[in-house]
Design an enzyme around this catalytic site. Structure first.
Site, PDB file in Angstrom:
ATOM      1  N   ARG A 269       0.840  -1.196   0.000  1.00  0.00           N
ATOM      2  CA  ARG A 269       0.000   0.000   0.000  1.00  0.00           C
ATOM      3  C   ARG A 269       0.874   1.244   0.000  1.00  0.00           C
ATOM      4  O   ARG A 269       1.841   1.342   0.762  1.00  0.00           O
ATOM      5  CB  ARG A 269      -0.931   0.007   1.222  1.00  0.00           C
ATOM      6  CG  ARG A 269      -1.959  -1.118   1.165  1.00  0.00           C
ATOM      7  CD  ARG A 269      -2.924  -1.085   2.315  1.00  0.00           C
ATOM      8  NE  ARG A 269      -3.793  -2.261   2.280  1.00  0.00           N
ATOM      9  CZ  ARG A 269      -4.661  -2.599   3.234  1.00  0.00           C
ATOM     10  NH1 ARG A 269      -4.787  -1.831   4.297  1.00  0.00           N
ATOM     11  NH2 ARG A 269      -5.398  -3.676   3.106  1.00  0.00           N
ATOM     12  N   ARG A 284       2.167   1.032  10.139  1.00  0.00           N
ATOM     13  CA  ARG A 284       1.702   1.435   8.808  1.00  0.00           C
ATOM     14  C   ARG A 284       2.863   1.334   7.822  1.00  0.00           C
ATOM     15  O   ARG A 284       3.653   2.249   7.678  1.00  0.00           O
ATOM     16  CB  ARG A 284       1.145   2.867   8.861  1.00  0.00           C
ATOM     17  CG  ARG A 284       0.171   3.206   7.751  1.00  0.00           C
ATOM     18  CD  ARG A 284      -0.394   4.609   7.947  1.00  0.00           C
ATOM     19  NE  ARG A 284      -1.178   4.709   9.151  1.00  0.00           N
ATOM     20  CZ  ARG A 284      -2.469   4.383   9.256  1.00  0.00           C
ATOM     21  NH1 ARG A 284      -3.120   3.957   8.195  1.00  0.00           N
ATOM     22  NH2 ARG A 284      -3.107   4.513  10.396  1.00  0.00           N
ATOM     23  N   GLU A 356      -6.486  -1.097  15.467  1.00  0.00           N
ATOM     24  CA  GLU A 356      -7.123  -2.047  14.548  1.00  0.00           C
ATOM     25  C   GLU A 356      -6.154  -3.138  14.117  1.00  0.00           C
ATOM     26  O   GLU A 356      -5.008  -2.862  13.761  1.00  0.00           O
ATOM     27  CB  GLU A 356      -7.631  -1.309  13.307  1.00  0.00           C
ATOM     28  CG  GLU A 356      -8.293  -2.223  12.285  1.00  0.00           C
ATOM     29  CD  GLU A 356      -8.269  -1.659  10.875  1.00  0.00           C
ATOM     30  OE1 GLU A 356      -8.339  -2.467   9.932  1.00  0.00           O
ATOM     31  OE2 GLU A 356      -8.162  -0.427  10.713  1.00  0.00           O
ATOM     32  N   SER A 359     -10.382  -6.089  10.030  1.00  0.00           N
ATOM     33  CA  SER A 359     -11.595  -5.418   9.576  1.00  0.00           C
ATOM     34  C   SER A 359     -12.390  -6.414   8.749  1.00  0.00           C
ATOM     35  O   SER A 359     -11.878  -6.939   7.761  1.00  0.00           O
ATOM     36  CB  SER A 359     -11.236  -4.186   8.741  1.00  0.00           C
ATOM     37  OG  SER A 359     -12.387  -3.425   8.436  1.00  0.00           O
ATOM     38  N   ARG A 398       0.782  -6.627  12.475  1.00  0.00           N
ATOM     39  CA  ARG A 398       0.177  -6.037  13.668  1.00  0.00           C
ATOM     40  C   ARG A 398       0.015  -7.075  14.782  1.00  0.00           C
ATOM     41  O   ARG A 398       0.063  -6.737  15.968  1.00  0.00           O
ATOM     42  CB  ARG A 398      -1.156  -5.381  13.314  1.00  0.00           C
ATOM     43  CG  ARG A 398      -0.968  -4.164  12.415  1.00  0.00           C
ATOM     44  CD  ARG A 398      -2.179  -3.271  12.342  1.00  0.00           C
ATOM     45  NE  ARG A 398      -1.897  -2.107  11.500  1.00  0.00           N
ATOM     46  CZ  ARG A 398      -2.678  -1.035  11.402  1.00  0.00           C
ATOM     47  NH1 ARG A 398      -3.811  -0.986  12.092  1.00  0.00           N
ATOM     48  NH2 ARG A 398      -2.353  -0.028  10.633  1.00  0.00           N
TER      49      ARG A 398
END
Length: 434
Positions: A269, A284, A356, A359, A398
């Site tokens: 990403r 991130r 988070e 999801s 994560r």
């Protein structure tokens, strides 16, 4: 992608749904008007083409009658009219194609609409906590829990400087036991979902074409968040893209549904909208590993499948002994393609907050329309669009962060969760650097 007929029949409800997703009222009203106007033009061009074809058929019969009556002049005049009509129809066909393309483009840029049960809210502050599982870890008095990058660097196994020399910011080099721990987490998750949750493991391509990215709605709206690979491919931002596109341009037998697939892949990403956020550590990254779950369901199955998928992701954290909460995202915080989303947030002691880690979303037929993915009931002829669901099962990097922060010890060592020890060659603890 939306059904324009549904929008025409439910224009006020569609407009209200767009407003609930933080679109300004004037913009929502303008979008609805634009869509209906484009659809009117599409209909006009279709009617024009159909009318031309009917006229051509009528004139062809008259030519036959004129020739039967040996009226050569009339026959030639009619033939000239047919030739002109053919040119007109070709022009109308081109305009019809343009009108359809314009409508499809506008529809592709409109977000999915929330289910009625989704809480209304402008941003993450409107999310609603569904449940909390486990308790925060207790550390010895006087010990301040460190963040994951402090732990990893003190172990000598997490190197951001070396990664930056090769690739720039938002990359990391993991070494030794941390590299193995990340691998162990991914394998543990895959085994859990395949052996106990009934998912089929898939090893998909991580390079995909425009059509695949469009099908899951990464394109065209989120082009700047993606990494282009040459002129023909994109690096996947999540295995949701290839897994969901397994059913593109297909008609499935409803007896096959729900279809459940999972994959462990690298993901890429650009994080174009994340400037200045989480610049330290692994939260991130441009490149990361993730276990993804995708379900393809019949429409009446999808809501129950959403609950099941979320429970599968939660089970990963339960097995790892991690404290977490599950929240229902509000209308203003949902993803573009989602009808309803649960975020699972794991407790990070070093940050002293939930972050988070998964999801899970149900998308209805929004992606299926973009992919033309359908199903047919047993013995039936009519088809309908499938419903698609996707969820992190979970983000491996994560999860590594969560294990490091929750299992850190005052002496600098890190305990290995019991569920991972078999994947770590029996190792129970990562010792501090000597």
């Amino acid at each position: 992608m939306h059904d324009i007929k549904w929008i025409r029949d439910n224009a006020a409800a569609f407009e209200a749904a767009l407003v609930s997703r933080n679109m300004a009222s004037a913009a929502a009203a303008g979008l609805v008007a634009e869509l209906l106007g484009l659809d009117d033009e599409r209909r006009r061009m279709i009617a024009l083409s159909q009318g031309g074809q009917e006229e051509r058929n009528r004139l062809s019969k008259e030519i036959g009658q004129a020739m039967a009556n040996k009226d050569a002049a009339l026959a030639e005049a009619l033939k000239a009219r047919v030739a002109q009509l053919k040119d007109d129809m070709e022009g109308a066909a081109g305009m019809e194609k343009s009108a359809i393309a314009a409508l499809d483009k506008a529809l592709s840029e409109a977000p999915n609409i929330p289910l009625a049960e989704v809480p209304h809210g402008a941003d993450e502050h409107g999310n609603v906590e569904a449940r909390v599982v486990g308790v925060k870890p207790v550390f010895p008095a006087g010990f301040a829990p460190k963040e994951h990058f402090e732990i990893g660097e003190s172990l000598g196994m997490m190197d951001f400087e070396a990664a930056a020399k090769m690739s720039g910011a938002r990359f990391v080099v993991l070494k030794g036991a941390l590299a193995r721990l990340e691998r162990a987490l991914g394998q543990f998750m895959l085994d859990l979902h395949v052996d106990q949750h009934g998912y089929t493991e898939v090893n998909p391509p991580i390079l995909v074409r425009d059509e695949a990215m469009f099908g899951t709605a990464q394109l065209p709206k989120f082009r700047e968040d993606q990494f282009r690979a040459g002129t023909d491919f994109w690096l996947i931002p999540t295995a949701e893209v290839p897994l969901t596109n397994l059913v593109r341009e297909s008609i499935l037998d409803e007896k096959q549904l729900p279809m459940r697939v999972t994959a462990l892949t690298p993901c890429f990403r650009a994080e174009a909208g994340a400037a200045g956020r989480d610049t330290r550590g692994m939260i991130r990254q441009h490149q990361f590993a993730k276990v993804e779950m995708v379900s393809i369901a019949a429409p009446e199955q999808s809501l129950a499948e959403h609950e099941r998928m979320t429970a599968c992701a939660e089970e990963v954290l339960k097995r790892l002994g991690l404290h977490f909460r599950t929240v229902t995202l509000c209308t203003g915080d949902m993803g573009f393609a989602s009808q309803k989303t649960y975020d699972i947030e794991v407790w990070l002691p070093g940050q002293n907050r939930f972050r988070e880690i998964s999801s899970c979303s149900v998308c209805g037929d929004f992606q299926a329309r973009r992919m033309n993915a359908r199903c047919r009931p047993a013995g039936g002829k009519a088809t309908r669009f499938v419903h698609t669901l996707n969820g992190s099962g979970v983000a491996v990097g994560r999860a590594l962060i969560a294990v490091l922060e929750n299992y850190q010890q005052p002496d600098g060592s890190v305990m290995i969760p019991e569920a991972l020890r078999a994947y770590m060659g029996g190792m129970e603890k990562i010792p501090p650097r000597a």
